[in-house]
Every structure is written in C-alpha cells, then in structure tokens.
Write a protein that holds these residues in place. Structure first.
Motif, PDB file in Angstrom:
ATOM      1  N   PHE A  90       6.377   1.560   1.801  1.00 51.18           N
ATOM      2  CA  PHE A  90       7.408   1.357   2.898  1.00 51.18           C
ATOM      3  C   PHE A  90       7.515   2.279   3.992  1.00 51.18           C
ATOM      4  O   PHE A  90       7.624   2.120   5.291  1.00 51.18           O
ATOM      5  N   THR A 121       6.479  -6.361  -1.976  1.00 47.34           N
ATOM      6  CA  THR A 121       5.367  -6.312  -1.267  1.00 47.34           C
ATOM      7  C   THR A 121       4.613  -7.207  -0.887  1.00 47.34           C
ATOM      8  O   THR A 121       3.838  -7.447   0.268  1.00 47.34           O
ATOM      9  N   THR A 142       6.298  -8.418   2.431  1.00 44.01           N
ATOM     10  CA  THR A 142       6.050  -7.769   3.381  1.00 44.01           C
ATOM     11  C   THR A 142       4.484  -7.879   3.867  1.00 44.01           C
ATOM     12  O   THR A 142       4.117  -7.778   5.096  1.00 44.01           O
TER      13      THR A 142
END
Length: 147
Positions: free
Chosen positions: A78, A129, A132
């Motif tokens: 992140f 994840t 993203t």
C-alpha cells in the motif's frame, strides 16, 4: 498483549484509512493548502501500521504470526502504491509496485495455507491487491497516450 489484540489494532488502523481518505478528498477539493495535513496523518498511520505489524509478527508465537505477516506485506504494498500516486510518479515505479504486489500475493497464499482462523483477512488482501494490480496495469497501458 495477546495475539488477537495485535490483529484488532492493525485492523482498526487499516480501516481508519477510509474515513481519513474522505477527509483528504474534502481538503483537496475545498482547502488545498490544508491537504498536507492529510498527507502527514496518512504517513503517520502507515508507519504505525508497519511498526505494529512488525512488532506483532515478532511477539506472536502461534500460527497467527502469519496474519501479521500479511498485514505487513499489505502495508508495504500500500505504501508503494501511495508513493506512486503521490510524489514518485515515474514509469519505473510500476515495476517496483508489481514486484512488491507479487511478493505480497505469495505471502497471502502462504498465510491462507498456514492459518486455521481469520482466513478472511488474507483473502481480503488478495482481492484488494488484485484490484490494485489491475488498476496499475490500466494506468500503465494509458501512460503517454493522448486522446
């Protein structure tokens, strides 16, 4: 501190990012000079998450230490995403993010295999994840394209 306390505190700190992001959006739209306040609070929150995840991973002696490893991996990934979206928007940062994301995915899969309880945490991290990574792939494909 027992095992579940570390996991609870990490979860609360991680969920605090959502209301903080709403405040950051408000500051970016209505009071841009104060946006730096959001950036500093987010940085403090991420550093706190990193520290608490690492301390929890060291102190927990049961299988739940893998949950803390998943928290640590997600926080590192992140932070790479936040750095890319913030001051380090360079093309080479895509590959740094991809590397960290795939290492994180490996840790999540190991965590899912190793733990008996709270599997929803690494499964949630895997989902986020993946989202993203797809976002980064789209932005990379649009890099330099003019419409």
């Amino acid at each position: 501190m027992n095992d579940s306390r570390y996991i609870t505190y990490n979860s609360i700190l991680l969920l605090a990012i959502f209301p903080l992001s709403l405040v950051g959006y408000y500051l970016a739209v209505n009071n841009e000079a104060m946006f730096v306040l959001y950036e500093w609070i987010l940085a403090i929150l991420v550093v706190s998450l990193l520290f608490l995840s690492f301390v929890g991973m060291v102190n927990i002696k049961t299988k739940q230490k893998w949950i803390m490893a998943a928290f640590l991996a997600f926080t590192i990934q992140f932070s790479a995403l936040c750095l890319f979206l913030g001051p380090f928007t360079f093309y080479s940062a895509y590959y740094v993010y991809y590397g960290l994301a795939f290492v994180s995915l490996a840790i999540y899969l190991l965590t899912i295999r190793k733990v008996d309880r709270m599997r929803y945490i690494p499964i949630s991290f895997t989902f986020l994840t993946t989202i993203t990574i797809l976002y980064m792939m789209v932005t990379q494909s649009l890099w330099g394209a003019s419409f």
